[in-house]
Design a protein around this motif. Sequence first.
Motif, PDB file in Angstrom:
ATOM      1  N   SER A  24       0.848  -1.194   0.000  1.00 11.64           N
ATOM      2  CA  SER A  24       0.000   0.000   0.000  1.00 11.64           C
ATOM      3  C   SER A  24       0.881   1.240   0.000  1.00 11.64           C
ATOM      4  O   SER A  24       2.020   1.216   0.450  1.00 11.64           O
ATOM      5  N   ARG A  25       0.293   2.303  -0.531  1.00 11.56           N
ATOM      6  CA  ARG A  25       0.997   3.583  -0.620  1.00 11.56           C
ATOM      7  C   ARG A  25      -0.070   4.664  -0.548  1.00 11.56           C
ATOM      8  O   ARG A  25      -1.039   4.635  -1.299  1.00 11.56           O
ATOM      9  N   ASP A  26       0.121   5.611   0.373  1.00 14.79           N
ATOM     10  CA  ASP A  26      -0.808   6.734   0.479  1.00 14.79           C
ATOM     11  C   ASP A  26      -0.066   7.945   1.036  1.00 14.79           C
ATOM     12  O   ASP A  26       1.158   7.920   1.129  1.00 14.79           O
ATOM     13  N   GLU A  27      -0.799   8.972   1.409  1.00 15.42           N
ATOM     14  CA  GLU A  27      -0.171  10.207   1.887  1.00 15.42           C
ATOM     15  C   GLU A  27       0.557  10.027   3.213  1.00 15.42           C
ATOM     16  O   GLU A  27       1.335  10.881   3.620  1.00 15.42           O
ATOM     17  N   HIS A  28       0.330   8.905   3.888  1.00 16.37           N
ATOM     18  CA  HIS A  28       0.972   8.646   5.176  1.00 16.37           C
ATOM     19  C   HIS A  28       2.249   7.820   5.042  1.00 16.37           C
ATOM     20  O   HIS A  28       2.969   7.651   6.010  1.00 16.37           O
TER      21      HIS A  28
ATOM     22  N   VAL B 275       4.257   4.227   3.065  1.00 11.19           N
ATOM     23  CA  VAL B 275       4.207   3.023   2.251  1.00 11.19           C
ATOM     24  C   VAL B 275       4.367   1.790   3.149  1.00 11.19           C
ATOM     25  O   VAL B 275       4.997   1.869   4.206  1.00 11.19           O
TER      26      VAL B 275
ATOM     27  N   SER C 229       6.965  -0.639   7.187  1.00 11.98           N
ATOM     28  CA  SER C 229       6.053   0.510   7.098  1.00 11.98           C
ATOM     29  C   SER C 229       6.870   1.763   7.351  1.00 11.98           C
ATOM     30  O   SER C 229       7.569   1.840   8.362  1.00 11.98           O
TER      31      SER C 229
ATOM     32  N   ASP D 182       7.418   6.253   6.337  1.00  9.62           N
ATOM     33  CA  ASP D 182       7.150   7.504   5.633  1.00  9.62           C
ATOM     34  C   ASP D 182       8.474   8.195   5.297  1.00  9.62           C
ATOM     35  O   ASP D 182       8.506   9.368   4.974  1.00  9.62           O
TER      36      ASP D 182
END
Length: 71
Positions: A30-34, A36, A53, A55
């Motif tokens: 997963s990858r988002d604004e918070h 990976v 996990s 950032d």
Amino acid sequence: MNASSSSASDDAAERLRRWESFGATWQVLSRDEHGVVVSMCRCDGGEEVERLSSDDPALLEFLGSRRSSDD
């Protein structure tokens, strides 16, 4: 979100580079604004060994748009 099970002197990007250099594989889960989440897998069948996990900007730059070590 910080690199899981890493010391402060062991940044996530370098850790993943070493993983890859030993022939093991990885896949972005997963990858988002918070940040990976990366699945770190064995080189002899792809079984997940660990999840990373982070950032860490250096890791995000290293990954770029790649989804796996095969990209």
